[in-house]
Motif scaffolding. Structure first.
Motif, PDB file in Angstrom:
ATOM      1  N   MET A  38       9.645  -4.433   8.143  1.00  0.00           N
ATOM      2  CA  MET A  38       8.082  -4.767   7.878  1.00  0.00           C
ATOM      3  C   MET A  38       6.869  -3.379   8.858  1.00  0.00           C
ATOM      4  SD  MET A  38       6.763  -6.847   5.327  1.00  0.00           S
ATOM      5  CE  MET A  38       5.347  -7.930   6.253  1.00  0.00           C
ATOM      6  N   LEU A  39       6.170  -3.591   7.918  1.00  0.00           N
ATOM      7  CA  LEU A  39       5.362  -1.929   8.988  1.00  0.00           C
ATOM      8  C   LEU A  39       4.732  -3.388   9.402  1.00  0.00           C
ATOM      9  CD1 LEU A  39       5.125   0.644   8.302  1.00  0.00           C
ATOM     10  CD2 LEU A  39       2.921   0.053   6.136  1.00  0.00           C
ATOM     11  N   THR A  40       4.255  -2.442  10.973  1.00  0.00           N
ATOM     12  CA  THR A  40       2.909  -2.754  11.713  1.00  0.00           C
ATOM     13  C   THR A  40       1.835  -1.680  11.423  1.00  0.00           C
ATOM     14  OG1 THR A  40       3.256  -1.111  13.536  1.00  0.00           O
ATOM     15  CG2 THR A  40       4.945  -3.255  13.820  1.00  0.00           C
ATOM     16  N   ASN A  55      12.451  -1.489   5.870  1.00  0.00           N
ATOM     17  CA  ASN A  55      12.193  -2.829   4.837  1.00  0.00           C
ATOM     18  C   ASN A  55      10.184  -2.676   4.667  1.00  0.00           C
ATOM     19  OD1 ASN A  55      10.455  -5.885   3.906  1.00  0.00           O
ATOM     20  ND2 ASN A  55      12.879  -5.994   3.360  1.00  0.00           N
ATOM     21  N   TYR A  56      10.521  -2.541   2.910  1.00  0.00           N
ATOM     22  CA  TYR A  56       8.828  -2.129   3.341  1.00  0.00           C
ATOM     23  C   TYR A  56       8.715  -2.530   1.259  1.00  0.00           C
ATOM     24  CZ  TYR A  56       4.501  -0.090   2.637  1.00  0.00           C
ATOM     25  OH  TYR A  56       2.824  -0.317   2.518  1.00  0.00           O
ATOM     26  N   ILE A  82      -4.401   1.770  -0.411  1.00  0.00           N
ATOM     27  CA  ILE A  82      -4.502   3.098   0.500  1.00  0.00           C
ATOM     28  C   ILE A  82      -4.416   1.997   1.719  1.00  0.00           C
ATOM     29  CG2 ILE A  82      -4.482   5.241  -1.446  1.00  0.00           C
ATOM     30  CD1 ILE A  82      -7.137   5.769   0.255  1.00  0.00           C
ATOM     31  N   PRO A  83      -3.885   2.639   2.734  1.00  0.00           N
ATOM     32  CA  PRO A  83      -4.191   2.177   4.100  1.00  0.00           C
ATOM     33  C   PRO A  83      -5.755   2.501   4.673  1.00  0.00           C
ATOM     34  CG  PRO A  83      -1.612   3.680   3.957  1.00  0.00           C
ATOM     35  CD  PRO A  83      -2.697   3.459   3.094  1.00  0.00           C
ATOM     36  N   LYS A 128       0.425  -1.136   0.334  1.00  0.00           N
ATOM     37  CA  LYS A 128       0.109  -0.268  -0.029  1.00  0.00           C
ATOM     38  C   LYS A 128       0.998   1.788   0.302  1.00  0.00           C
ATOM     39  CE  LYS A 128      -3.668  -2.313   1.931  1.00  0.00           C
ATOM     40  NZ  LYS A 128      -5.135  -2.025   2.863  1.00  0.00           N
ATOM     41  N   VAL A 129       0.689   1.773  -0.485  1.00  0.00           N
ATOM     42  CA  VAL A 129       1.373   3.068  -1.105  1.00  0.00           C
ATOM     43  C   VAL A 129      -0.026   4.623  -0.517  1.00  0.00           C
ATOM     44  CG1 VAL A 129       2.166   5.476  -2.209  1.00  0.00           C
ATOM     45  CG2 VAL A 129       2.305   2.975  -2.666  1.00  0.00           C
ATOM     46  N   PRO A 130       0.290   5.525   0.697  1.00  0.00           N
ATOM     47  CA  PRO A 130       1.668   5.884   1.167  1.00  0.00           C
ATOM     48  C   PRO A 130       1.820   4.257   2.309  1.00  0.00           C
ATOM     49  CG  PRO A 130      -0.337   7.207   1.816  1.00  0.00           C
ATOM     50  CD  PRO A 130      -1.220   6.349   0.740  1.00  0.00           C
ATOM     51  N   HIS A 131       3.855   4.646   2.489  1.00  0.00           N
ATOM     52  CA  HIS A 131       3.792   3.852   3.868  1.00  0.00           C
ATOM     53  C   HIS A 131       3.396   4.607   3.933  1.00  0.00           C
ATOM     54  CE1 HIS A 131       8.169   2.604   5.777  1.00  0.00           C
ATOM     55  NE2 HIS A 131       6.676   1.414   6.279  1.00  0.00           N
ATOM     56  N   TYR A 173      11.812   0.704  16.657  1.00  0.00           N
ATOM     57  CA  TYR A 173      10.634   1.565  15.613  1.00  0.00           C
ATOM     58  C   TYR A 173      10.875   3.257  15.498  1.00  0.00           C
ATOM     59  CZ  TYR A 173       8.539  -3.171  15.581  1.00  0.00           C
ATOM     60  OH  TYR A 173       8.164  -3.988  14.947  1.00  0.00           O
ATOM     61  N   TRP A 227       4.354   2.668  11.733  1.00  0.00           N
ATOM     62  CA  TRP A 227       5.921   2.367  12.441  1.00  0.00           C
ATOM     63  C   TRP A 227       6.247   1.198  11.950  1.00  0.00           C
ATOM     64  CZ3 TRP A 227       7.091   5.104  16.957  1.00  0.00           C
ATOM     65  CH2 TRP A 227       5.868   6.232  17.050  1.00  0.00           C
ATOM     66  N   ASN A 228       7.743   1.396  11.932  1.00  0.00           N
ATOM     67  CA  ASN A 228       8.531   0.406  11.069  1.00  0.00           C
ATOM     68  C   ASN A 228       9.973   0.367  11.071  1.00  0.00           C
ATOM     69  OD1 ASN A 228       9.403  -1.899   9.359  1.00  0.00           O
ATOM     70  ND2 ASN A 228       8.712  -0.678   7.029  1.00  0.00           N
ATOM     71  N   GLY A 256      -8.157  -7.755   6.430  1.00  0.00           N
ATOM     72  CA  GLY A 256      -7.055  -6.457   5.622  1.00  0.00           C
ATOM     73  C   GLY A 256      -7.056  -4.733   6.417  1.00  0.00           C
ATOM     74  N   ARG A 283      -1.730  -0.792  13.216  1.00  0.00           N
ATOM     75  CA  ARG A 283      -1.512   0.256  14.821  1.00  0.00           C
ATOM     76  C   ARG A 283      -3.544   0.108  15.162  1.00  0.00           C
ATOM     77  NH1 ARG A 283      -1.834   4.680   9.984  1.00  0.00           N
ATOM     78  NH2 ARG A 283      -2.513   3.263   8.706  1.00  0.00           N
ATOM     79  N   ASP A 289      -5.563  -1.770   8.128  1.00  0.00           N
ATOM     80  CA  ASP A 289      -3.971  -1.704   8.431  1.00  0.00           C
ATOM     81  C   ASP A 289      -4.007  -1.237   9.923  1.00  0.00           C
ATOM     82  OD1 ASP A 289      -2.560  -1.817   5.830  1.00  0.00           O
ATOM     83  OD2 ASP A 289      -4.480  -0.875   4.881  1.00  0.00           O
ATOM     84  N   ARG A 308       2.293  -8.165  13.485  1.00  0.00           N
ATOM     85  CA  ARG A 308       3.482  -7.139  14.027  1.00  0.00           C
ATOM     86  C   ARG A 308       2.766  -6.175  14.852  1.00  0.00           C
ATOM     87  NH1 ARG A 308       8.271  -8.517  11.403  1.00  0.00           N
ATOM     88  NH2 ARG A 308       7.204 -10.284  10.056  1.00  0.00           N
ATOM     89  N   VAL A 309       2.949  -5.876  15.146  1.00  0.00           N
ATOM     90  CA  VAL A 309       2.598  -4.235  16.331  1.00  0.00           C
ATOM     91  C   VAL A 309       3.992  -3.585  16.682  1.00  0.00           C
ATOM     92  CG1 VAL A 309       0.084  -4.869  16.436  1.00  0.00           C
ATOM     93  CG2 VAL A 309       2.739  -5.580  18.607  1.00  0.00           C
ATOM     94  N   ARG A 310       4.028  -2.815  17.283  1.00  0.00           N
ATOM     95  CA  ARG A 310       5.183  -2.052  18.004  1.00  0.00           C
ATOM     96  C   ARG A 310       5.348  -2.192  19.313  1.00  0.00           C
ATOM     97  NH1 ARG A 310       6.172   3.430  19.547  1.00  0.00           N
ATOM     98  NH2 ARG A 310       3.695   3.687  19.480  1.00  0.00           N
TER      99      ARG A 310
END
Lengths: 203, 251
Positions: free
Chosen positions: B1-3, A164-165, B196-197, A115-118, A142, A121-122, B218, B5, B220, B248-250
């Motif tokens: 990797m993105l978490t 990483n994304y 998009i998110p 998905k864009v935008p990224h 993070y 928290w990464n 699905g 939220r 985000d 995956r979470v922060r």
């Protein structure tokens, strides 16, 4: 005195507050003389690359930023402020950047599983442990991202951290006195505030 | 990797938090800054401030409040309610909001989405969609859920993504306040149609609701208001639960 450059591209207030939290004397300015007199420069910014360059141009700030950076003044570019360091961006055709760092800015590829935008928290994968900006951070902390574009430096040596994304992209750059972060330290809680503290500690 | 939220939402009325009365541990549970600080300490990933009277009474969100929050909380937050145009968005971003959420005005003037995302970047433009089930589809509502917009929610979600919105805050009016779980069908329909998110909102009542909407649904991000306000669960508890189940979470 730290000059936080105000060129109408948002986000100034939180950046300023984060610096003030550590007692830093800041000035939010678009005045070339004040920027020259400052000890350090912060270039924040959210939004469109092309528009940002136009706003800097309108305020006659491009040459003063270049000059001060060449002189060796510590500089921190945040998000769009980091991207502007590069030569050009794929955003809005082929907009020209400040050209302090060699390379370009590209958009994340729009594909089904990405998905864009990224946004969110990464982790940072720090590959330059000696980078003063990233001092005392854990190995993969993070931080908060919110962007659709990312830089591709020509010189691998400026890469201080990646994230990483979909693939690994460059999230922190460092070349001598010039630092750039793709994430928002002012929105990244303790980790972000540590980075700001580190920037303040630079001579 | 993105978490994934977890996002507490604070409804704001005349600069005060509504529904915050159960925060016994706080000196002033109506103070948005104090409540935000508590959520910050609980590892919330973002916050959403919704000025609930703004759109209806045509009031502007209080810039001072946003500045005050940004001064104290170093966490991303979105502000919505009563956003009428470009100047409004600029003021909120300059005051320290990471993102601005548009609802009614986006429906009335869809060009505002494209203009704002061109000017400030897609990443800070959130379009809030309040959707209510009709026979085979979902109807979009505006003016704080008071007025049907005559728009199909799926069509509208695709449209706002096309126009340059960076995120969708999707609220199910049918599930909101029920605690029966998020609207799986609505969320899935939207998340599989846009790239998009999407923040799922409305209906959180149990820990497993968060899990299912962030995996099967699905989404985000998942948003909840009263569940966190009344401290039935803390943000941290939700995130621990998710982490134990491989999300995956922060933390």
């Amino acid at each position: 005195m730290i000059a936080i450059i105000d060129y109408g591209m948002g986000n100034i207030h939180s950046v300023n507050k984060a610096f003030q939290l550590y007692g830093a004397e800041t000035i939010v300015t678009n005045n070339a003389e004040e920027i020259r007199r400052s000890k350090k420069i912060v270039l924040p910014g959210v939004g469109a690359f092309d528009e940002a360059m136009q706003e800097l141009k309108k305020r006659s700030l491009i040459s003063v930023i270049r000059e001060e950076l060449v002189k060796g003044k510590p500089f921190l570019g945040i998000c769009l402020g980091m991207q502007l360091l590069f030569e050009h961006s794929a955003e809005a055709g082929q907009a020209q950047g400040l050209g302090i760092l060699k390379g370009r800015v590209e958009q994340f590829e729009d594909k089904a599983d990405l998905k864009v935008p990224h946004m969110g928290w990464n982790r940072l994968q720090i590959n330059k442990k000696d980078c003063p900006l990233l001092k005392d951070l854990s190995d993969s902390p993070y931080v908060y991202f919110c962007h659709s574009y990312y830089p591709i430096p020509v010189d691998n040596d400026v890469i201080a951290a990646t994230t990483n994304y979909g693939k690994d992209f460059v999230s922190v750059v460092w070349q001598n006195n010039v630092y750039g972060v793709q994430f928002h330290p002012e929105k990244s809680q303790r980790v972000g505030l540590r980075i700001i503290e580190n920037f303040l500690a630079l001579c | 990797m993105l978490t994934k939220r977890i996002i507490p939402c604070l409804d704001i009325k005349e600069g005060r938090v509504v529904k915050g009365v159960r925060f016994l541990s706080l000196r002033d549970a109506g103070d948005p800054v104090e409540v935000a600080r508590l959520y910050d300490s609980e590892q919330a990933d973002e916050l959403v401030f919704l000025d609930i009277t703004a759109s209806y009474e045509n009031r502007k969100t209080l810039i001072e409040l946003v500045e005050e929050i940004a001064k104290n909380i170093f966490l991303p937050f979105t502000v919505g309610g009563g956003v009428t145009g470009i100047d409004d968005i600029r003021n909120l971003l300059n005051a320290g909001a990471e993102k601005v959420s548009i609802n009614t005005q986006a429906v009335k003037y869809p060009d505002l989405i494209s203009e704002a995302s061109r000017k400030f970047g897609s990443q800070c433009i959130v379009v809030a969609i309040d959707a209510k089930k009709e026979r085979d589809n979902w109807q979009v509502y505006i003016n704080g859920g008071r007025t049907p917009a005559g728009l199909d929610a799926l069509f509208w979600a695709k449209k706002v993504a096309e126009l340059g919105a960076g995120e969708i805050l999707l609220t199910s009016m049918d599930y909101d306040g029920t605690k029966d779980g998020f609207d799986m069908s609505l969320t899935k329909t939207v998340t599989s149609a846009v790239n998009i998110p999407v923040i799922a909102s409305g209906g959180a009542g149990k820990l497993e609701h968060f899990y299912s909407i962030l995996t099967e649904g699905g989404a985000d991000a998942a948003l909840a208001a009263s569940l966190f306000h009344y401290q039935e669960y803390s943000v941290k508890e939700v995130k621990r639960y998710l982490q134990e189940r491989g999300v995956r979470v922060r933390l």
